[in-house]
Scaffold this motif. Sequence first.
Motif, PDB file in Angstrom:
ATOM      1  N   ARG A 287       0.805  -1.217   0.000  1.00 55.43           N
ATOM      2  CA  ARG A 287       0.000   0.000   0.000  1.00 55.43           C
ATOM      3  C   ARG A 287       0.838   1.266   0.000  1.00 55.43           C
ATOM      4  NH1 ARG A 287      -4.205  -1.144   4.855  1.00 55.43           N
ATOM      5  NH2 ARG A 287      -4.642   1.085   4.525  1.00 55.43           N
ATOM      6  N   ARG A 288       2.050   1.182   0.541  1.00 57.94           N
ATOM      7  CA  ARG A 288       2.905   2.359   0.616  1.00 57.94           C
ATOM      8  C   ARG A 288       4.359   1.974   0.339  1.00 57.94           C
ATOM      9  NH1 ARG A 288       1.298   7.085   2.917  1.00 57.94           N
ATOM     10  NH2 ARG A 288       3.089   7.751   1.679  1.00 57.94           N
ATOM     11  N   VAL A 289       5.160   2.981  -0.062  1.00 55.43           N
ATOM     12  CA  VAL A 289       6.585   2.792  -0.313  1.00 55.43           C
ATOM     13  C   VAL A 289       7.366   3.818   0.501  1.00 55.43           C
ATOM     14  CG1 VAL A 289       8.421   2.879  -2.043  1.00 55.43           C
ATOM     15  CG2 VAL A 289       6.196   1.914  -2.645  1.00 55.43           C
ATOM     16  N   LEU A 290       8.468   3.367   1.089  1.00 56.27           N
ATOM     17  CA  LEU A 290       9.409   4.241   1.776  1.00 56.27           C
ATOM     18  C   LEU A 290      10.763   4.138   1.080  1.00 56.27           C
ATOM     19  CD1 LEU A 290       8.741   3.583   5.582  1.00 56.27           C
ATOM     20  CD2 LEU A 290       8.583   5.800   4.428  1.00 56.27           C
ATOM     21  N   LEU A 291      11.341   5.285   0.730  1.00 55.98           N
ATOM     22  CA  LEU A 291      12.642   5.309   0.083  1.00 55.98           C
ATOM     23  C   LEU A 291      13.705   5.877   1.015  1.00 55.98           C
ATOM     24  CD1 LEU A 291      11.824   6.878  -3.421  1.00 55.98           C
ATOM     25  CD2 LEU A 291      12.057   4.447  -2.861  1.00 55.98           C
TER      26      LEU A 291
ATOM     27  N   VAL B 122      12.753   0.650   0.320  1.00 58.86           N
ATOM     28  CA  VAL B 122      13.762   0.494  -0.728  1.00 58.86           C
ATOM     29  C   VAL B 122      14.949   1.397  -0.416  1.00 58.86           C
ATOM     30  CG1 VAL B 122      14.261   0.644  -3.195  1.00 58.86           C
ATOM     31  CG2 VAL B 122      11.939   0.060  -2.419  1.00 58.86           C
ATOM     32  N   GLY B 123      16.146   0.818  -0.387  1.00 59.46           N
ATOM     33  CA  GLY B 123      17.349   1.602  -0.137  1.00 59.46           C
ATOM     34  C   GLY B 123      18.585   0.821  -0.511  1.00 59.46           C
ATOM     35  N   ASP B 124      19.740   1.457  -0.378  1.00 59.28           N
ATOM     36  CA  ASP B 124      20.977   0.832  -0.855  1.00 59.28           C
ATOM     37  C   ASP B 124      21.906   0.355   0.248  1.00 59.28           C
ATOM     38  OD1 ASP B 124      21.579   3.499  -0.125  1.00 59.28           O
ATOM     39  OD2 ASP B 124      23.360   3.479  -1.377  1.00 59.28           O
TER      40      ASP B 124
ATOM     41  N   THR C  82      11.022  -5.416   2.147  1.00 60.38           N
ATOM     42  CA  THR C  82      12.219  -4.659   1.782  1.00 60.38           C
ATOM     43  C   THR C  82      12.826  -5.133   0.466  1.00 60.38           C
ATOM     44  OG1 THR C  82      13.689  -6.115   3.064  1.00 60.38           O
ATOM     45  CG2 THR C  82      12.813  -4.183   4.197  1.00 60.38           C
ATOM     46  N   LEU C  83      13.427  -4.169  -0.246  1.00 60.22           N
ATOM     47  CA  LEU C  83      14.203  -4.448  -1.448  1.00 60.22           C
ATOM     48  C   LEU C  83      15.515  -3.678  -1.347  1.00 60.22           C
ATOM     49  CD1 LEU C  83      11.592  -4.118  -4.356  1.00 60.22           C
ATOM     50  CD2 LEU C  83      12.732  -6.221  -3.600  1.00 60.22           C
TER      51      LEU C  83
END
Length: 286
Positions: free
Chosen positions: A4-8, A220-222, A238-239
């Motif tokens: 439903r939501r994305v956090l970057l 999503v992060g590095d 998480t990705l």
Amino acid sequence: MVIRRVLLDAFGTVFSPREPVFQQYTNAARSLGLHVEEDAVKNGFKRGTFPFKQWAQSHPLYGKLSSPPLEAEEWWSNVIADTFRYAGVATSAFEPVRAQLCRSLVRRFWGKEGYELHWDCVPFLRALHGLPSPAGTHRRFPAPGIASNTDPAVSKILHSLGVLAGQTDPPDAGIRAEEIWTTWAIEEDKKDVRFWQEVLRRMRQTSGEADLQAEEVLVVGDELVSDYETPRRAGFRTLLLRRDLAGGEHARASYDDETDGLAQVDSVVTLLDVVEWIRRENGSTV
């Protein structure tokens, strides 16, 4: 459950330095008449992780918890000064330009003079906005929030780069200012599950979705620990973003997970891959 939501993450995910930071430091110093060698600044900058850690330990949260509290600009100025000291710049040469140099570098890294967007950021915002909301509470998929291990300057950077709500096309595809969460504001590190638990609590408030669950939010992060492992322990999806940046180490926050041995993780190469991942995960809902 559907997403439903994305956090970057911000640094290394949405934006990165235009040039290696040590090069920008060197150029700024030379513009004020300091005679410095780029290699010396590079070496000093590597050693500068020590003053950064030292200041982070003695004055946590960029000086917010100091007594009396420090402004973030003052905190960073001291880190910058120590970096040049480790680069071998004599005090007699540095002190006359210290205030001007530190101020110029801090402000450079408050915006597009020091940073640039990754090529896939704006297309990602548009593509995400193009997805219908799986929850039915929005006309379109909501813009991503930001979870950043930094101080309030990240909002200035994102505004300077033109990706906040009202700056994008369409306007509501941009990141909402009230959905930029930092370790400075929350007073917890991203490597602590309490940071992510508090972000979820605040996201429920800003979104008006009191029933939003951690497993319905994709992070999503590095950085392997901060952006992948810890939020996953807090229940988030998480990705790990692994852009192909050969020779561009300055554009990634961390290479540790790859230099220490490639971790077996769910990963993507671009932010646009995230949109396709959401399509697959949500199935016929999107």
